[in-house]
Design an enzyme around this catalytic site. Structure first.
Site, mmCIF file in Angstrom:
data_model
loop_
_atom_site.group_PDB
_atom_site.id
_atom_site.type_symbol
_atom_site.label_atom_id
_atom_site.label_comp_id
_atom_site.label_asym_id
_atom_site.label_seq_id
_atom_site.Cartn_x
_atom_site.Cartn_y
_atom_site.Cartn_z
ATOM 1 N N GLY A 1 58.498 14.881 79.116
ATOM 2 C CA GLY A 1 57.289 15.681 78.986
ATOM 3 C C GLY A 1 56.394 15.419 80.172
ATOM 4 O O GLY A 1 56.510 14.385 80.838
ATOM 5 N N GLN B 1 48.599 14.903 84.825
ATOM 6 C CA GLN B 1 49.519 13.992 85.527
ATOM 7 C C GLN B 1 49.927 14.533 86.892
ATOM 8 O O GLN B 1 50.473 13.788 87.708
ATOM 9 C CB GLN B 1 50.782 13.746 84.696
ATOM 10 C CG GLN B 1 50.522 12.938 83.435
ATOM 11 C CD GLN B 1 51.820 12.671 82.712
ATOM 12 O OE1 GLN B 1 52.303 13.505 81.973
ATOM 13 N NE2 GLN B 1 52.403 11.510 82.959
ATOM 14 N N CYS C 1 56.036 6.429 80.258
ATOM 15 C CA CYS C 1 55.194 7.495 80.799
ATOM 16 C C CYS C 1 55.382 7.534 82.309
ATOM 17 O O CYS C 1 55.424 6.478 82.947
ATOM 18 C CB CYS C 1 53.735 7.203 80.457
ATOM 19 S SG CYS C 1 52.586 8.444 81.078
ATOM 20 N N LEU C 2 55.486 8.736 82.872
ATOM 21 C CA LEU C 2 55.677 8.845 84.326
ATOM 22 C C LEU C 2 54.468 8.327 85.090
ATOM 23 O O LEU C 2 54.578 7.975 86.263
ATOM 24 C CB LEU C 2 55.972 10.296 84.713
ATOM 25 C CG LEU C 2 57.299 10.857 84.189
ATOM 26 C CD1 LEU C 2 57.458 12.315 84.596
ATOM 27 C CD2 LEU C 2 58.485 10.030 84.662
ATOM 28 N N HIS D 1 52.121 12.254 72.484
ATOM 29 C CA HIS D 1 51.940 11.551 73.760
ATOM 30 C C HIS D 1 51.361 12.504 74.816
ATOM 31 O O HIS D 1 50.398 12.171 75.505
ATOM 32 C CB HIS D 1 53.295 10.976 74.197
ATOM 33 C CG HIS D 1 53.303 10.310 75.541
ATOM 34 N ND1 HIS D 1 53.631 8.975 75.705
ATOM 35 C CD2 HIS D 1 53.021 10.788 76.789
ATOM 36 C CE1 HIS D 1 53.540 8.670 76.990
ATOM 37 N NE2 HIS D 1 53.182 9.752 77.670
ATOM 38 N N GLU D 2 51.973 13.690 74.928
ATOM 39 C CA GLU D 2 51.540 14.624 75.980
ATOM 40 C C GLU D 2 50.159 15.207 75.687
ATOM 41 O O GLU D 2 49.351 15.377 76.595
ATOM 42 C CB GLU D 2 52.565 15.749 76.166
ATOM 43 C CG GLU D 2 53.955 15.299 76.596
ATOM 44 C CD GLU D 2 53.960 14.402 77.832
ATOM 45 O OE1 GLU D 2 53.043 14.521 78.679
ATOM 46 O OE2 GLU D 2 54.866 13.559 77.934
ATOM 47 N N HIS E 1 47.383 13.070 76.761
ATOM 48 C CA HIS E 1 47.044 13.155 78.193
ATOM 49 C C HIS E 1 45.956 14.211 78.444
ATOM 50 O O HIS E 1 45.190 14.087 79.390
ATOM 51 C CB HIS E 1 48.271 13.539 79.021
ATOM 52 C CG HIS E 1 49.173 12.393 79.376
ATOM 53 N ND1 HIS E 1 48.751 11.293 80.078
ATOM 54 C CD2 HIS E 1 50.497 12.196 79.138
ATOM 55 C CE1 HIS E 1 49.773 10.462 80.260
ATOM 56 N NE2 HIS E 1 50.846 10.981 79.693
HETATM 57 NI NI NI Z 1 52.758 10.187 79.698
#
Ligand code: NI
Length: 182
Positions: free
Chosen positions: A51, A56, A104-105, A146-147, A150
């Site tokens: 995701g 991000q 997470c990226l 999670h997304e 963000h």
């Molecule tokens: Ni993340």
């Protein structure tokens, strides 16, 4: 299409509340928003994410892409078809929660144990601007929570109930994943 730079923890953009996408801009002749969506999909795939949220990639907009086919970073994870979520919001949380390991990226080499609702209902618009409501459970529900976090300036660390359950990926694989799989 292009790969986008991914913001890392500490960058203020990850802590901002995002702006709602103006749905009219989905069809604007300049195609900017559609290009951003395509670039987010490319970036998620290239980085082996399941995701990616717009902040991000330095865009403070309420926009998320998710997908899970075979993934090196999450080899045990079930499939999630490619989904673009414009202005998603969680309308309902089930009462049951479960702990699961997240990465997470924007916190690339970390894994943390996070409690999440096992079932949620999410309202969003697709990339053509059609309204959609979906019930998600299990892994897709976790990815969505999670997304969507963000989009409100939150990362998974903020949701952890026990920070002793935070690990670098290498140590996670050595000490934790092994134990859970045996
Ligand atoms: Ni993340």
């Amino acid at each position: 299409m292009a790969l986008l730079k991914v913001a890392k923890l500490g960058d203020p953009i990850l802590r901002e509340n995002t702006q709602l996408v103006n749905l009219k801009n989905l069809n604007s002749p300049d195609g900017k928003l559609q290009l951003l969506i395509d670039n987010m999909i490319d970036t998620m795939r290239k980085e082996d994410g399941v995701g990616l949220a717009a902040p991000q990639v330095f865009e403070s907009l309420r926009l998320v892409v998710i997908e899970c086919s075979f993934n090196d970073r999450y080899s045990e994870a079930p499939n999630i078809p490619l989904t673009v979520l414009v202005n998603p919001s969680i309308k309902h949380y089930g009462e049951e929660t479960a702990m699961g390991w997240e990465g997470c990226l924007s916190l690339k080499d970390l894994r943390g144990l996070v409690p999440r609702s096992t079932k949620i209902t999410v309202d969003y618009f697709d990339r053509e601007g059609n309204p959609i409501s979906v019930n998600a459970e299990g892994f897709p529900a976790v990815v969505l929570q999670h997304e969507i976090d963000h989009l409100h300036g939150k990362v998974f660390l903020d949701r952890m109930s026990d920070l002793s359950q935070l690990s670098y990926l290498e140590e996670f694989e050595k000490y934790i994943a092994k134990k859970e799989n045996s």
